[in-house]
Motif scaffolding. Structure first.
Motif, PDB file in Angstrom:
ATOM      1  N   CYS B 125     -75.865 -21.948  47.079  1.00 43.14           N
ATOM      2  CA  CYS B 125     -75.446 -23.348  47.249  1.00 43.14           C
ATOM      3  C   CYS B 125     -73.943 -23.524  47.046  1.00 43.14           C
ATOM      4  CB  CYS B 125     -76.215 -24.256  46.281  1.00 43.14           C
ATOM      5  SG  CYS B 125     -77.921 -24.507  46.770  1.00 43.14           S
ATOM      6  N   LEU B 126     -73.408 -22.831  46.054  1.00 42.18           N
ATOM      7  CA  LEU B 126     -71.962 -22.924  45.814  1.00 42.18           C
ATOM      8  C   LEU B 126     -71.196 -22.559  47.078  1.00 42.18           C
ATOM      9  CD1 LEU B 126     -71.398 -21.231  42.308  1.00 42.18           C
ATOM     10  CD2 LEU B 126     -71.026 -23.639  42.899  1.00 42.18           C
ATOM     11  N   ILE B 127     -71.607 -21.455  47.681  1.00 43.28           N
ATOM     12  CA  ILE B 127     -70.885 -20.938  48.854  1.00 43.28           C
ATOM     13  C   ILE B 127     -71.147 -21.816  50.072  1.00 43.28           C
ATOM     14  CG2 ILE B 127     -70.634 -18.962  50.391  1.00 43.28           C
ATOM     15  CD1 ILE B 127     -69.451 -18.749  47.485  1.00 43.28           C
ATOM     16  N   THR B 128     -72.391 -22.249  50.246  1.00 40.85           N
ATOM     17  CA  THR B 128     -72.706 -23.155  51.363  1.00 40.85           C
ATOM     18  C   THR B 128     -71.884 -24.432  51.241  1.00 40.85           C
ATOM     19  OG1 THR B 128     -74.945 -22.270  51.452  1.00 40.85           O
ATOM     20  CG2 THR B 128     -74.574 -24.399  52.527  1.00 40.85           C
ATOM     21  N   GLY B 129     -71.828 -24.973  50.036  1.00 40.74           N
ATOM     22  CA  GLY B 129     -71.059 -26.198  49.819  1.00 40.74           C
ATOM     23  C   GLY B 129     -69.575 -25.979  50.055  1.00 40.74           C
ATOM     24  N   LEU B 130     -69.068 -24.876  49.526  1.00 36.17           N
ATOM     25  CA  LEU B 130     -67.636 -24.606  49.671  1.00 36.17           C
ATOM     26  C   LEU B 130     -67.283 -24.383  51.141  1.00 36.17           C
ATOM     27  CD1 LEU B 130     -64.809 -24.020  48.659  1.00 36.17           C
ATOM     28  CD2 LEU B 130     -65.548 -21.732  48.004  1.00 36.17           C
ATOM     29  N   ASN B 131     -68.098 -23.595  51.831  1.00 34.81           N
ATOM     30  CA  ASN B 131     -67.814 -23.347  53.253  1.00 34.81           C
ATOM     31  C   ASN B 131     -67.822 -24.649  54.052  1.00 34.81           C
ATOM     32  OD1 ASN B 131     -67.361 -20.601  53.103  1.00 34.81           O
ATOM     33  ND2 ASN B 131     -69.526 -20.084  53.416  1.00 34.81           N
ATOM     34  N   PHE B 132     -68.770 -25.517  53.721  1.00 29.26           N
ATOM     35  CA  PHE B 132     -68.812 -26.815  54.405  1.00 29.26           C
ATOM     36  C   PHE B 132     -67.529 -27.602  54.151  1.00 29.26           C
ATOM     37  CE2 PHE B 132     -69.638 -31.373  53.689  1.00 29.26           C
ATOM     38  CZ  PHE B 132     -69.797 -31.764  55.016  1.00 29.26           C
ATOM     39  N   LEU B 133     -67.140 -27.682  52.883  1.00 34.55           N
ATOM     40  CA  LEU B 133     -65.949 -28.474  52.549  1.00 34.55           C
ATOM     41  C   LEU B 133     -64.683 -27.882  53.183  1.00 34.55           C
ATOM     42  CD1 LEU B 133     -66.712 -29.247  48.787  1.00 34.55           C
ATOM     43  CD2 LEU B 133     -66.730 -30.895  50.672  1.00 34.55           C
ATOM     44  N   ILE B 134     -64.574 -26.557  53.116  1.00 35.48           N
ATOM     45  CA  ILE B 134     -63.396 -25.888  53.687  1.00 35.48           C
ATOM     46  C   ILE B 134     -63.311 -26.137  55.188  1.00 35.48           C
ATOM     47  CG2 ILE B 134     -62.389 -23.647  54.282  1.00 35.48           C
ATOM     48  CD1 ILE B 134     -63.593 -22.482  51.778  1.00 35.48           C
ATOM     49  N   THR B 135     -64.467 -26.001  55.837  1.00 34.10           N
ATOM     50  CA  THR B 135     -64.474 -25.989  57.296  1.00 34.10           C
ATOM     51  C   THR B 135     -64.437 -27.380  57.886  1.00 34.10           C
ATOM     52  OG1 THR B 135     -65.920 -24.089  57.046  1.00 34.10           O
ATOM     53  CG2 THR B 135     -65.613 -24.915  59.278  1.00 34.10           C
ATOM     54  N   GLU B 136     -65.172 -28.296  57.268  1.00 33.54           N
ATOM     55  CA  GLU B 136     -65.429 -29.556  57.947  1.00 33.54           C
ATOM     56  C   GLU B 136     -64.669 -30.744  57.384  1.00 33.54           C
ATOM     57  OE1 GLU B 136     -67.002 -29.210  60.633  1.00 33.54           O
ATOM     58  OE2 GLU B 136     -67.745 -27.183  60.253  1.00 33.54           O
ATOM     59  N   ILE B 137     -64.202 -30.647  56.176  1.00 36.16           N
ATOM     60  CA  ILE B 137     -63.540 -31.811  55.584  1.00 36.16           C
ATOM     61  C   ILE B 137     -62.034 -31.587  55.508  1.00 36.16           C
ATOM     62  CG2 ILE B 137     -63.487 -33.391  53.610  1.00 36.16           C
ATOM     63  CD1 ILE B 137     -66.174 -33.372  55.020  1.00 36.16           C
ATOM     64  N   PRO B 138     -61.308 -32.298  56.340  1.00 31.34           N
ATOM     65  CA  PRO B 138     -59.851 -32.161  56.291  1.00 31.34           C
ATOM     66  C   PRO B 138     -59.314 -32.782  54.999  1.00 31.34           C
ATOM     67  CG  PRO B 138     -60.606 -33.281  58.279  1.00 31.34           C
ATOM     68  CD  PRO B 138     -61.754 -33.270  57.341  1.00 31.34           C
ATOM     69  N   PHE B 139     -58.137 -32.413  54.608  1.00 32.41           N
ATOM     70  CA  PHE B 139     -57.524 -32.922  53.374  1.00 32.41           C
ATOM     71  C   PHE B 139     -58.428 -32.688  52.170  1.00 32.41           C
ATOM     72  CE2 PHE B 139     -55.705 -35.462  56.813  1.00 32.41           C
ATOM     73  CZ  PHE B 139     -54.367 -35.166  56.638  1.00 32.41           C
ATOM     74  N   GLU B 140     -59.147 -31.585  52.198  1.00 31.26           N
ATOM     75  CA  GLU B 140     -60.016 -31.235  51.079  1.00 31.26           C
ATOM     76  C   GLU B 140     -59.342 -30.160  50.217  1.00 31.26           C
ATOM     77  OE1 GLU B 140     -62.957 -32.413  50.058  1.00 31.26           O
ATOM     78  OE2 GLU B 140     -63.126 -30.944  48.440  1.00 31.26           O
ATOM     79  N   VAL B 141     -58.747 -29.186  50.860  1.00 34.34           N
ATOM     80  CA  VAL B 141     -58.187 -28.029  50.154  1.00 34.34           C
ATOM     81  C   VAL B 141     -56.685 -28.212  49.977  1.00 34.34           C
ATOM     82  CG1 VAL B 141     -57.817 -25.529  50.268  1.00 34.34           C
ATOM     83  CG2 VAL B 141     -59.956 -26.522  51.146  1.00 34.34           C
ATOM     84  N   PHE B 142     -56.205 -27.932  48.767  1.00 33.07           N
ATOM     85  CA  PHE B 142     -54.763 -28.057  48.551  1.00 33.07           C
ATOM     86  C   PHE B 142     -54.267 -27.026  47.541  1.00 33.07           C
ATOM     87  CE2 PHE B 142     -54.952 -30.197  44.399  1.00 33.07           C
ATOM     88  CZ  PHE B 142     -56.236 -30.717  44.404  1.00 33.07           C
ATOM     89  N   THR B 143     -52.989 -26.756  47.596  1.00 32.85           N
ATOM     90  CA  THR B 143     -52.345 -25.948  46.554  1.00 32.85           C
ATOM     91  C   THR B 143     -51.621 -26.900  45.617  1.00 32.85           C
ATOM     92  OG1 THR B 143     -50.373 -25.693  47.919  1.00 32.85           O
ATOM     93  CG2 THR B 143     -52.014 -23.935  48.035  1.00 32.85           C
ATOM     94  N   TYR B 144     -51.396 -26.428  44.400  1.00 36.32           N
ATOM     95  CA  TYR B 144     -50.762 -27.277  43.395  1.00 36.32           C
ATOM     96  C   TYR B 144     -49.463 -26.648  42.909  1.00 36.32           C
ATOM     97  CZ  TYR B 144     -49.867 -30.028  39.262  1.00 36.32           C
ATOM     98  OH  TYR B 144     -49.266 -30.848  38.338  1.00 36.32           O
ATOM     99  N   SER B 145     -48.442 -27.442  42.823  1.00 38.26           N
ATOM    100  CA  SER B 145     -47.239 -27.029  42.093  1.00 38.26           C
ATOM    101  C   SER B 145     -46.638 -28.294  41.502  1.00 38.26           C
ATOM    102  CB  SER B 145     -46.233 -26.338  43.018  1.00 38.26           C
ATOM    103  OG  SER B 145     -45.684 -27.276  43.914  1.00 38.26           O
ATOM    104  N   GLU B 146     -45.811 -28.131  40.496  1.00 37.38           N
ATOM    105  CA  GLU B 146     -45.266 -29.318  39.840  1.00 37.38           C
ATOM    106  C   GLU B 146     -44.446 -30.159  40.810  1.00 37.38           C
ATOM    107  OE1 GLU B 146     -44.746 -28.803  35.102  1.00 37.38           O
ATOM    108  OE2 GLU B 146     -43.863 -27.210  36.312  1.00 37.38           O
ATOM    109  N   THR B 147     -43.745 -29.494  41.717  1.00 32.84           N
ATOM    110  CA  THR B 147     -42.913 -30.245  42.657  1.00 32.84           C
ATOM    111  C   THR B 147     -43.738 -30.812  43.817  1.00 32.84           C
ATOM    112  OG1 THR B 147     -42.415 -28.133  43.689  1.00 32.84           O
ATOM    113  CG2 THR B 147     -40.748 -29.034  42.188  1.00 32.84           C
ATOM    114  N   ASP B 148     -44.854 -30.168  44.129  1.00 34.64           N
ATOM    115  CA  ASP B 148     -45.693 -30.645  45.234  1.00 34.64           C
ATOM    116  C   ASP B 148     -47.148 -30.534  44.786  1.00 34.64           C
ATOM    117  OD1 ASP B 148     -46.783 -31.438  47.576  1.00 34.64           O
ATOM    118  OD2 ASP B 148     -45.982 -29.810  48.804  1.00 34.64           O
ATOM    119  N   PRO B 149     -47.603 -31.545  44.032  1.00 30.93           N
ATOM    120  CA  PRO B 149     -48.885 -31.415  43.335  1.00 30.93           C
ATOM    121  C   PRO B 149     -50.107 -31.407  44.259  1.00 30.93           C
ATOM    122  CG  PRO B 149     -47.947 -33.591  42.997  1.00 30.93           C
ATOM    123  CD  PRO B 149     -46.904 -32.802  43.698  1.00 30.93           C
TER     124      PRO B 149
END
Lengths: 392, 392
Positions: B125-149
């Motif tokens: 389920c973890l992987i199914t959910g993650l693959n769905f979110l990665i693939t289908e939901i834009p603006f879901e995945v991000f990188t974090y840094s102090e200057t560009d959170p």
């Protein structure tokens, strides 16, 4: 002096309680001739050589002080120097110092003791000390298991490469490829200082020995969340047993629970497992990354404590599926101090001359080895010097 | 029903406080049609779909409960079912359940709710959910840094392989090589439950949000032992700065210090660093061992908390020398629940049809992205269903 030493034995006579023994009473037949100190974040370790008058023999002595009470350590060394000067007036001693405190307390040592303090690199001393102990002191290195808590190891023909995991307040991980080449490849801030700090806040224990004692009576299942607590059973599909710890201290955070219900003993056991397991896991991952199959664990965290050694051994064995060996040392806490000691010009030259005395073999053979802690906790190492000349 | 959905947007309307919102008041225009639940050691996560009457649209709703109060979760689902039955009498719902609690509480769910509970494997389920979110939901995945959170990431052409580090009470580390092949390669018991447990004992904080808030006001240098505390300076020979943490909580264990002098805020900051750093280090070592250069961090531990994401990112960047990327998710805590949701027969078939609505793009573009926490903490995700037929 030339410390060309051909016999070493381990004495387990009187145990001096850490930080409490302020007097030094050498037998009249002995005098101090060389001193080194390794000052870490929590503990300062002193090694000194006391020569037996009229013989070629003497002993290496090992003492610990809390860094916070560094003045006790300085006073101890001051008395050693006094003894030494009384015996050989005009002969100036040098103190070899390593660890961070060799820098932080340099001025204080120099000004109080009025002798030359020669600083040596900490990592270099760790490896020099370890190589000396591995190579020259028999019955020094052992593996631990519950059924065979102190299985001594012969020095292998190929000593290198190996890994050293030195666990003091924090943890340093070194890859050693020859007697003189090594690299600090990793480390973790989750070390002895973390366990001591957390347990002193959580259990009110005043000494690390109290904490270890409490952990022996504890049951971590009262505070740790096990796989079985989450699943009700094993999670066998991915190989997790119901007894596997899923979350250290994971049972504690519940809103309506009286926090006083958690026993200090159980918390001590849980956190000892947590820190030891974690170090074991990080050690394994680094060993794997660098293709190393021998891991020496050193540092004052271990203290010959069976649960700690068992957990470290278990973690290495579990993660490496038995392909990597966890190795322990009887002088685990003194690697840096012994290494600094070996930096004394003459000792270093002759370091390979330390060998086993027959009496040691017999003494160890007669020891109840299940009592690992007391076997490890000796504070002297007898050595016989071939050349008793105390000058040069 | 066929949830062939062609539009998804993220709503950040009202925030429902965790565990407090017991009533469910769907607008009259909506009704519930599918429910899943992921019951972990500390938190139970519910995802349900509410359909907008007379339109093709609807929304995914996200809710959390404490596992300790599992009856609140069951009651919440009971009401969802009641709503659903009122709207479509005779239509029997199935609940997809995953996580350890799907086994531990199986009987209680089935008996109380009187519906069919279908259990699904947690890692799957973890992987199914993650693959769905990665693939289908834009603006879901991000990188974090102090200057560009919150720097959003386009889904890469080569999604696989990657690593998932799921941080709940404990931590699971999975290697994912395709949409359907994965392996749990490691884990650690030093997870969210550890931090929550220790801080609830040490600081008296009652909720994890209180703990995070306290950590923001804390200064770990008051309790951590830094390299500079031991050396007085950098230990530059081996690249350790004076500001590097040598020993987490390493300043605490001193005999003559009043333990009350240590501030809860400082302890919170120290332990948050400790747990996050450690997870980052173990994640890096595993990524390195398996040749993975993309690490997704999921689980309810993160909660969009800047210090946590910064520490995880810093650790990955530090250890990998910038070669491995730490990735975060806006629905980080719901991977398993979303995955279980996708196991509903029809949803799964059509999972690839979730796409971005234009309105979402505009909404996000206008958001103050420095406020990462509130941007992440939305509890619904608007979706438009192509086929509004609710039977199938």
């Amino acid at each position: 002096m030339t410390m060309n030493v051909v016999g070493a034995s381990i004495c387990d006579e009187e145990l001096i309680v850490q930080g409490e023994a302020r007097d030094i009473q050498l037998p009249n037949t002995e005098h101090v001739s060389q001193i080194s100190v390794d000052i870490g974040g929590s503990l300062a370790k002193v090694v000194y050589f006391s020569r037996r008058a009229g013989t070629k023999g003497g002993r290496l002595n090992f003492r610990k002080f809390e860094t916070e009470k560094i003045d006790d350590c300085i006073e101890f060394i001051r008395r050693l120097l006094e003894e030494s000067r009384a015996h050989r007036p005009g002969h100036e001693l040098v103190i070899k110092a390593t660890g961070g405190g060799a820098h932080l307390y340099y001025d204080r040592f120099r000004d109080t003791l009025g002798v030359n303090i020669e600083r040596e690199d900490e990592m270099d001393c760790l490896i020099t000390g370890l190589n000396f102990l591995i190579t020259e002191i028999p019955f020094e290195v052992f593996t631990y298991s519950e059924t065979d808590p102190m299985c001594f190891e012969e020095t292998p023909a190929d000593k290198f490469p190996y890994m050293l995991v030195n666990i003091g307040s924090g943890v340093s991980i070194l890859k050693v490829t020859s007697a003189t080449t090594f690299e600090r490849i990793s480390g973790t801030s989750l070390g002895g200082g973390t366990l001591w700090g957390l347990l002193s806040l959580l259990t009110g224990a005043k000494t690390f020995d109290e904490m270890l004692e409490a952990s022996q009576e504890g049951d971590n299942r009262n505070v740790d969340m096990l796989v079985g607590d989450i699943y009700g059973t094993d999670y066998s599909k991915i190989g997790l047993k119901s007894t596997t710890i899923a979350s250290s201290m994971g049972k504690v955070f519940k809103k309506n629970v009286d926090k006083r219900q958690f026993r200090p003993q159980d918390i001590s056991r849980s956190l000892l497992y947590m820190v030891s397991n974690n170090i074991g896991q990080i050690a394994y991952l680094n060993a794997q990354a660098h293709g190393l199959d021998r891991i020496y664990f050193g540092g004052c965290f271990i203290r010959g404590h069976p649960i700690t050694m068992n957990t470290l051994s278990y973690a290495i064995n579990f993660w490496s599926k038995g392909s990597i060996k966890a190795l322990f040392l009887r002088h685990e806490g003194y690697l840096g101090a012994v290494g600094a000691f070996m930096k004394h010009r003459s000792s270093r030259r002759n370091s390979r001359s330390f060998t086993l005395t027959e009496s040691l073999t017999q003494k160890l053979a007669a020891t109840e080895l299940t009592d690992v802690e007391s076997t490890i906790a000796q504070d002297t190492l007898d050595v016989d010097a071939v050349d008793a000349a105390d000058s040069d």
